[in-house]
Design a protein around this motif. Structure first.
Motif, mmCIF file in Angstrom:
data_model
loop_
_atom_site.group_PDB
_atom_site.id
_atom_site.type_symbol
_atom_site.label_atom_id
_atom_site.label_comp_id
_atom_site.label_asym_id
_atom_site.label_seq_id
_atom_site.Cartn_x
_atom_site.Cartn_y
_atom_site.Cartn_z
ATOM 1 N N ALA A 74 58.735 47.474 48.184
ATOM 2 C CA ALA A 74 59.358 48.145 47.213
ATOM 3 C C ALA A 74 60.564 49.043 47.970
ATOM 4 O O ALA A 74 61.566 49.505 47.194
ATOM 5 C CB ALA A 74 58.501 49.168 46.539
ATOM 6 N N ARG A 75 60.039 49.819 49.042
ATOM 7 C CA ARG A 75 60.943 50.723 49.759
ATOM 8 C C ARG A 75 62.115 50.109 50.221
ATOM 9 O O ARG A 75 63.067 50.383 50.169
ATOM 10 C CB ARG A 75 59.945 51.028 50.800
ATOM 11 C CG ARG A 75 59.042 52.610 50.414
ATOM 12 C CD ARG A 75 58.709 53.238 51.558
ATOM 13 N NE ARG A 75 57.442 53.487 52.064
ATOM 14 C CZ ARG A 75 56.147 53.209 51.433
ATOM 15 N NH1 ARG A 75 56.251 52.915 50.321
ATOM 16 N NH2 ARG A 75 55.145 53.649 51.974
ATOM 17 N N ALA A 76 61.855 48.846 50.712
ATOM 18 C CA ALA A 76 62.752 47.933 51.434
ATOM 19 C C ALA A 76 63.921 47.766 50.371
ATOM 20 O O ALA A 76 65.005 47.549 50.594
ATOM 21 C CB ALA A 76 62.249 46.831 51.976
ATOM 22 N N VAL A 77 63.452 47.397 49.040
ATOM 23 C CA VAL A 77 64.565 46.889 48.139
ATOM 24 C C VAL A 77 65.037 48.253 47.267
ATOM 25 O O VAL A 77 65.827 47.956 46.512
ATOM 26 C CB VAL A 77 63.894 45.824 47.422
ATOM 27 C CG1 VAL A 77 63.585 44.536 48.078
ATOM 28 C CG2 VAL A 77 62.812 46.423 46.383
ATOM 29 N N GLY A 78 64.397 49.389 47.746
ATOM 30 C CA GLY A 78 64.851 50.461 46.794
ATOM 31 C C GLY A 78 64.330 50.625 45.664
ATOM 32 O O GLY A 78 64.974 51.183 44.947
ATOM 33 N N GLU A 79 63.224 49.902 45.282
ATOM 34 C CA GLU A 79 62.579 50.104 43.931
ATOM 35 C C GLU A 79 61.319 50.553 44.167
ATOM 36 O O GLU A 79 60.384 49.861 43.834
ATOM 37 C CB GLU A 79 62.524 48.547 43.455
ATOM 38 C CG GLU A 79 63.953 47.854 42.885
ATOM 39 C CD GLU A 79 64.693 48.541 41.975
ATOM 40 O OE1 GLU A 79 64.126 49.163 41.164
ATOM 41 O OE2 GLU A 79 65.858 48.299 41.851
ATOM 42 N N PRO A 80 61.172 52.018 43.725
ATOM 43 C CA PRO A 80 59.780 52.644 44.011
ATOM 44 C C PRO A 80 58.851 52.314 42.832
ATOM 45 O O PRO A 80 57.708 52.253 42.858
ATOM 46 C CB PRO A 80 60.278 54.194 43.737
ATOM 47 C CG PRO A 80 61.645 54.198 43.481
ATOM 48 C CD PRO A 80 62.088 52.903 43.621
ATOM 49 N N GLU A 81 59.357 51.780 41.674
ATOM 50 C CA GLU A 81 58.570 51.333 40.670
ATOM 51 C C GLU A 81 58.575 49.770 40.416
ATOM 52 O O GLU A 81 58.286 49.243 39.490
ATOM 53 C CB GLU A 81 59.105 51.986 39.345
ATOM 54 C CG GLU A 81 59.086 53.590 39.441
ATOM 55 C CD GLU A 81 57.771 54.278 39.533
ATOM 56 O OE1 GLU A 81 56.949 53.699 38.920
ATOM 57 O OE2 GLU A 81 57.804 55.256 40.319
ATOM 58 N N LEU A 82 58.467 49.146 41.716
ATOM 59 C CA LEU A 82 58.734 47.574 41.571
ATOM 60 C C LEU A 82 57.245 47.091 40.783
ATOM 61 O O LEU A 82 56.064 47.409 41.165
ATOM 62 C CB LEU A 82 58.371 47.106 43.035
ATOM 63 C CG LEU A 82 58.429 45.665 43.156
ATOM 64 C CD1 LEU A 82 60.085 45.383 42.764
ATOM 65 C CD2 LEU A 82 58.202 45.310 44.787
ATOM 66 N N LYS A 83 57.537 46.375 39.735
ATOM 67 C CA LYS A 83 56.476 45.896 39.089
ATOM 68 C C LYS A 83 55.878 44.751 39.711
ATOM 69 O O LYS A 83 56.334 43.957 40.363
ATOM 70 C CB LYS A 83 57.262 45.234 37.590
ATOM 71 C CG LYS A 83 55.932 44.597 36.702
ATOM 72 C CD LYS A 83 56.493 44.351 35.244
ATOM 73 C CE LYS A 83 55.390 43.673 34.498
ATOM 74 N NZ LYS A 83 55.683 42.512 33.748
ATOM 75 N N VAL A 84 54.423 44.667 39.830
ATOM 76 C CA VAL A 84 53.654 43.531 40.444
ATOM 77 C C VAL A 84 53.211 42.557 39.446
ATOM 78 O O VAL A 84 52.394 43.035 38.406
ATOM 79 C CB VAL A 84 52.441 44.114 41.195
ATOM 80 C CG1 VAL A 84 51.834 42.911 41.961
ATOM 81 C CG2 VAL A 84 53.068 44.941 42.348
ATOM 82 N N ASN A 85 53.241 41.356 39.249
ATOM 83 C CA ASN A 85 52.975 40.522 38.338
ATOM 84 C C ASN A 85 51.924 39.518 39.076
ATOM 85 O O ASN A 85 52.199 38.588 39.923
ATOM 86 C CB ASN A 85 54.055 39.317 37.834
ATOM 87 C CG ASN A 85 55.333 40.086 36.933
ATOM 88 O OD1 ASN A 85 54.909 40.916 36.215
ATOM 89 N ND2 ASN A 85 56.344 39.866 37.288
ATOM 90 N N TRP A 86 50.511 39.845 38.830
ATOM 91 C CA TRP A 86 49.634 38.946 39.299
ATOM 92 C C TRP A 86 49.390 37.860 38.807
ATOM 93 O O TRP A 86 49.261 37.600 37.628
ATOM 94 C CB TRP A 86 48.443 39.980 39.584
ATOM 95 C CG TRP A 86 48.418 41.267 40.142
ATOM 96 C CD1 TRP A 86 48.665 42.285 39.642
ATOM 97 C CD2 TRP A 86 48.188 41.275 41.480
ATOM 98 N NE1 TRP A 86 48.793 43.399 40.509
ATOM 99 C CE2 TRP A 86 48.300 42.823 41.707
ATOM 100 C CE3 TRP A 86 47.869 40.586 42.604
ATOM 101 C CZ2 TRP A 86 48.484 43.325 42.979
ATOM 102 C CZ3 TRP A 86 47.996 41.058 44.066
ATOM 103 C CH2 TRP A 86 48.333 42.311 44.189
ATOM 104 N N ILE A 87 49.423 36.687 39.656
ATOM 105 C CA ILE A 87 49.104 35.210 39.120
ATOM 106 C C ILE A 87 47.965 34.698 39.717
ATOM 107 O O ILE A 87 48.026 34.293 40.899
ATOM 108 C CB ILE A 87 50.463 34.528 39.240
ATOM 109 C CG1 ILE A 87 51.778 35.074 39.052
ATOM 110 C CG2 ILE A 87 50.399 32.907 38.391
ATOM 111 C CD1 ILE A 87 53.085 34.426 39.184
ATOM 112 N N ALA A 88 46.914 34.417 38.865
ATOM 113 C CA ALA A 88 45.643 33.648 39.422
ATOM 114 C C ALA A 88 46.006 32.260 39.647
ATOM 115 O O ALA A 88 46.648 31.688 38.915
ATOM 116 C CB ALA A 88 44.624 34.174 38.491
ATOM 117 N N GLY A 89 45.341 31.726 40.724
ATOM 118 C CA GLY A 89 45.292 30.122 40.911
ATOM 119 C C GLY A 89 44.359 29.964 41.926
ATOM 120 O O GLY A 89 43.939 30.670 42.652
#
Length: 183
Positions: A74-89
């Motif tokens: 998130a810091r590297a891409v400059g998106e402090p509010e980076l959404k995390v989509n958790w995908i089970a598998g």
């Protein structure tokens, strides 16, 4: 004097590498930045590494490590509010998700094998594991050959399943049944 020269050299190398690094920016990071989200595959049933029940967010040792990595991304891409989509598998599904680009990373206790390395990269090791057998107390099973004619269950798609099958085949041991569980 030598320290000053070394410090100046380090600064010069870093300054020269900066533009070069920007030109060769990762397409994965660019995708994450554009989406303002990261897709993370995980195992819902691998406690204490990763697990989830119902609609609860995944938790576990691997999940905590991944959250730290995600914060750095998130810091590297400059998106402090980076959404995390958790995908089970399952393990096979997770490796395929990363290989196909559906997920940017796998956050679970996935064993690094040559076959998997052909399609995805792995981080440094975070734990070392070994396979074993669990039998009822008092069962007359003390070695692998004692499994002949018995029923065995193993988690489907794991290195344990592959290694058990190879070991049984090499020793000429026939089982009554091998059940592959999950996935």
């Amino acid at each position: 004097m030598l320290k000053t020269v070394l410090a100046a050299l380090c600064v010069a190398v870093a300054a020269a590498a900066g533009p070069a690094a920007a030109q060769g920016a990762s397409p994965t990071l660019a995708k994450i930045k554009a989406a303002k989200a990261i897709n993370v595959a995980y195992s819902p049933d691998s406690a204490p590494f990763s697990s989830a029940t119902g609609n609860a967010a995944p938790q576990g040792y691997s999940i905590e490590l991944c959250k730290r990595a995600i914060a750095q991304i998130a810091r590297a891409v400059g998106e402090p509010e980076l959404k995390v989509n958790w995908i089970a598998g399952s393990v096979g599904e997770r490796v395929q998700m990363v290989a196909s680009g559906r997920a940017e990373m796998d956050c679970a206790n996935t064993t690094q094998t040559q076959t998997r390395l052909a399609s995805v990269d792995f981080s440094n090791l975070i734990f070392i594991d070994g396979g074993g057998l669990l039998v009822k107390a008092g069962a007359p099973i003390n070695r692998i050959t004692d499994l002949a004619g018995k029923r065995v269950a193993v988690i489907k798609g794991t290195t344990t399943q592959t290694r058990l099958a190879d070991t049984l085949r090499l020793r000429g041991i026939q089982l009554d049944q091998v059940s592959a569980l999950y996935g």
